[in-house]
Design a protein around this motif. Structure first.
Motif, mmCIF file in Angstrom:
data_model
loop_
_atom_site.group_PDB
_atom_site.id
_atom_site.type_symbol
_atom_site.label_atom_id
_atom_site.label_comp_id
_atom_site.label_asym_id
_atom_site.label_seq_id
_atom_site.Cartn_x
_atom_site.Cartn_y
_atom_site.Cartn_z
ATOM 1 N N ALA A 46 0.837 -1.212 0.000
ATOM 2 C CA ALA A 46 0.000 0.000 0.000
ATOM 3 C C ALA A 46 0.869 1.259 0.000
ATOM 4 O O ALA A 46 0.581 2.224 -0.722
ATOM 5 C CB ALA A 46 -0.932 -0.007 1.212
ATOM 6 N N TRP A 47 1.941 1.251 0.801
ATOM 7 C CA TRP A 47 2.828 2.404 0.870
ATOM 8 C C TRP A 47 3.550 2.626 -0.456
ATOM 9 O O TRP A 47 3.664 3.757 -0.932
ATOM 10 C CB TRP A 47 3.827 2.205 2.010
ATOM 11 N N LEU A 48 4.017 1.548 -1.054
ATOM 12 C CA LEU A 48 4.675 1.666 -2.355
ATOM 13 C C LEU A 48 3.707 2.197 -3.407
ATOM 14 O O LEU A 48 4.058 3.071 -4.202
ATOM 15 C CB LEU A 48 5.256 0.318 -2.787
ATOM 16 N N SER A 49 2.481 1.706 -3.402
ATOM 17 C CA SER A 49 1.473 2.177 -4.361
ATOM 18 C C SER A 49 1.143 3.648 -4.142
ATOM 19 O O SER A 49 0.976 4.403 -5.100
ATOM 20 C CB SER A 49 0.196 1.346 -4.250
ATOM 21 N N ALA A 50 1.048 4.064 -2.888
ATOM 22 C CA ALA A 50 0.727 5.459 -2.579
ATOM 23 C C ALA A 50 1.849 6.404 -2.997
ATOM 24 O O ALA A 50 1.611 7.597 -3.215
ATOM 25 C CB ALA A 50 0.455 5.614 -1.088
ATOM 26 N N ASN A 51 3.068 5.898 -3.121
ATOM 27 C CA ASN A 51 4.204 6.731 -3.502
ATOM 28 C C ASN A 51 4.575 6.602 -4.969
ATOM 29 O O ASN A 51 5.622 7.095 -5.390
ATOM 30 C CB ASN A 51 5.414 6.397 -2.609
ATOM 31 N N ARG A 52 3.729 5.983 -5.735
ATOM 32 C CA ARG A 52 3.977 5.817 -7.166
ATOM 33 C C ARG A 52 3.840 7.165 -7.864
ATOM 34 O O ARG A 52 2.937 7.939 -7.573
ATOM 35 C CB ARG A 52 2.965 4.825 -7.733
ATOM 36 N N ARG A 53 4.744 7.476 -8.760
ATOM 37 C CA ARG A 53 4.728 8.727 -9.531
ATOM 38 C C ARG A 53 4.817 8.410 -11.017
ATOM 39 O O ARG A 53 5.432 7.420 -11.409
ATOM 40 C CB ARG A 53 5.923 9.620 -9.161
ATOM 41 N N SER A 54 4.245 9.305 -11.814
ATOM 42 C CA SER A 54 4.320 9.119 -13.262
ATOM 43 C C SER A 54 5.409 9.984 -13.888
ATOM 44 O O SER A 54 5.755 9.798 -15.044
ATOM 45 C CB SER A 54 2.967 9.437 -13.908
ATOM 46 N N SER A 55 5.921 10.953 -13.126
ATOM 47 C CA SER A 55 7.022 11.770 -13.625
ATOM 48 C C SER A 55 7.784 12.364 -12.452
ATOM 49 O O SER A 55 7.280 12.405 -11.328
ATOM 50 C CB SER A 55 6.497 12.900 -14.518
ATOM 51 N N THR A 56 8.988 12.859 -12.734
ATOM 52 C CA THR A 56 9.783 13.460 -11.671
ATOM 53 C C THR A 56 9.230 14.816 -11.253
ATOM 54 O O THR A 56 9.592 15.324 -10.198
ATOM 55 C CB THR A 56 11.250 13.628 -12.098
ATOM 56 N N SER A 57 8.354 15.399 -12.065
ATOM 57 C CA SER A 57 7.786 16.699 -11.719
ATOM 58 C C SER A 57 6.480 16.572 -10.948
ATOM 59 O O SER A 57 5.885 17.576 -10.591
ATOM 60 C CB SER A 57 7.564 17.533 -12.979
ATOM 61 N N ALA A 58 6.042 15.339 -10.665
ATOM 62 C CA ALA A 58 4.820 15.160 -9.876
ATOM 63 C C ALA A 58 5.033 15.760 -8.492
ATOM 64 O O ALA A 58 6.043 15.535 -7.852
ATOM 65 C CB ALA A 58 4.467 13.680 -9.757
ATOM 66 N N SER A 59 4.060 16.537 -8.056
ATOM 67 C CA SER A 59 4.181 17.233 -6.778
ATOM 68 C C SER A 59 4.031 16.283 -5.609
ATOM 69 O O SER A 59 3.089 15.510 -5.529
ATOM 70 C CB SER A 59 3.103 18.314 -6.692
ATOM 71 N N LEU A 60 4.973 16.359 -4.673
ATOM 72 C CA LEU A 60 4.859 15.574 -3.454
ATOM 73 C C LEU A 60 3.721 16.093 -2.596
ATOM 74 O O LEU A 60 3.147 15.376 -1.808
ATOM 75 C CB LEU A 60 6.168 15.624 -2.671
ATOM 76 N N ARG A 61 3.376 17.368 -2.745
ATOM 77 C CA ARG A 61 2.299 17.958 -1.954
ATOM 78 C C ARG A 61 0.988 17.217 -2.193
ATOM 79 O O ARG A 61 0.176 17.086 -1.293
ATOM 80 C CB ARG A 61 2.141 19.431 -2.312
ATOM 81 N N ASP A 62 0.795 16.698 -3.400
ATOM 82 C CA ASP A 62 -0.429 15.968 -3.726
ATOM 83 C C ASP A 62 -0.563 14.707 -2.888
ATOM 84 O O ASP A 62 -1.652 14.207 -2.707
ATOM 85 C CB ASP A 62 -0.435 15.581 -5.210
ATOM 86 N N HIS A 63 0.553 14.189 -2.356
ATOM 87 C CA HIS A 63 0.526 12.903 -1.665
ATOM 88 C C HIS A 63 0.901 12.975 -0.191
ATOM 89 O O HIS A 63 0.558 12.101 0.565
ATOM 90 C CB HIS A 63 1.471 11.916 -2.366
ATOM 91 N N SER A 64 1.627 13.994 0.215
ATOM 92 C CA SER A 64 2.154 13.959 1.580
ATOM 93 C C SER A 64 1.806 15.186 2.408
ATOM 94 O O SER A 64 2.396 15.413 3.435
ATOM 95 C CB SER A 64 3.672 13.779 1.532
ATOM 96 N N GLY A 65 0.868 16.003 1.968
ATOM 97 C CA GLY A 65 0.473 17.165 2.754
ATOM 98 C C GLY A 65 1.279 18.386 2.383
ATOM 99 O O GLY A 65 2.000 18.402 1.400
ATOM 100 N N PRO A 66 1.159 19.439 3.197
ATOM 101 C CA PRO A 66 1.815 20.702 2.861
ATOM 102 C C PRO A 66 3.328 20.606 2.935
ATOM 103 O O PRO A 66 3.862 19.892 3.774
ATOM 104 C CB PRO A 66 1.286 21.674 3.927
ATOM 105 N N PRO A 67 4.004 21.313 2.033
ATOM 106 C CA PRO A 67 5.471 21.274 2.048
ATOM 107 C C PRO A 67 6.009 22.058 3.234
ATOM 108 O O PRO A 67 5.349 22.942 3.771
ATOM 109 C CB PRO A 67 5.851 21.954 0.732
ATOM 110 N N HIS A 68 7.228 21.738 3.643
ATOM 111 C CA HIS A 68 7.895 22.448 4.729
ATOM 112 C C HIS A 68 8.928 23.366 4.106
ATOM 113 O O HIS A 68 9.995 22.931 3.704
ATOM 114 C CB HIS A 68 8.580 21.462 5.686
ATOM 115 N N SER A 69 8.587 24.645 4.004
ATOM 116 C CA SER A 69 9.508 25.582 3.373
ATOM 117 C C SER A 69 10.481 26.150 4.399
ATOM 118 O O SER A 69 10.235 26.109 5.602
ATOM 119 C CB SER A 69 8.731 26.732 2.721
#
Length: 82
Positions: A46-69
């Motif tokens: 499940a974790w591997l599937s949830a972290n699947r991306r289709s490109s290197t430009s896919a936003s991590l924000r879409d999957h892991s919440g707000p970014p830490h700037s």
């Protein structure tokens, strides 16, 4: 159930990285049996599937919440000092 070393081989991560992910969050769900950490294979999949991306430009924000700037971290530090 799988031990940390086995999950490290499956995911390509180091055991140390999995340990850090247990502390910081963001890693696969795990189970503590006394002092032993084990993982359910279904949770790893499940974790591997949830972290699947289709490109290197896919936003991590879409999957892991707000970014830490850096600005957010600096604001937090200055608020702590006040």
């Amino acid at each position: 159930m799988l031990r940390t070393e086995h999950v490290a081989r499956i995911t390509g991560l180091s055991a140390s990285t999995l340990t850090k992910l247990r502390l910081t969050g963001g890693g696969p769900h795990y189970i503590k049996l006394g002092r032993t950490v084990v993982y359910d294979p279904a949770d790893i999949e499940a974790w591997l599937s949830a972290n699947r991306r289709s490109s290197t430009s896919a936003s991590l924000r879409d999957h892991s919440g707000p970014p830490h700037s850096d600005a957010n971290r600096k604001a937090g530090r200055s608020a702590e000092r006040s």
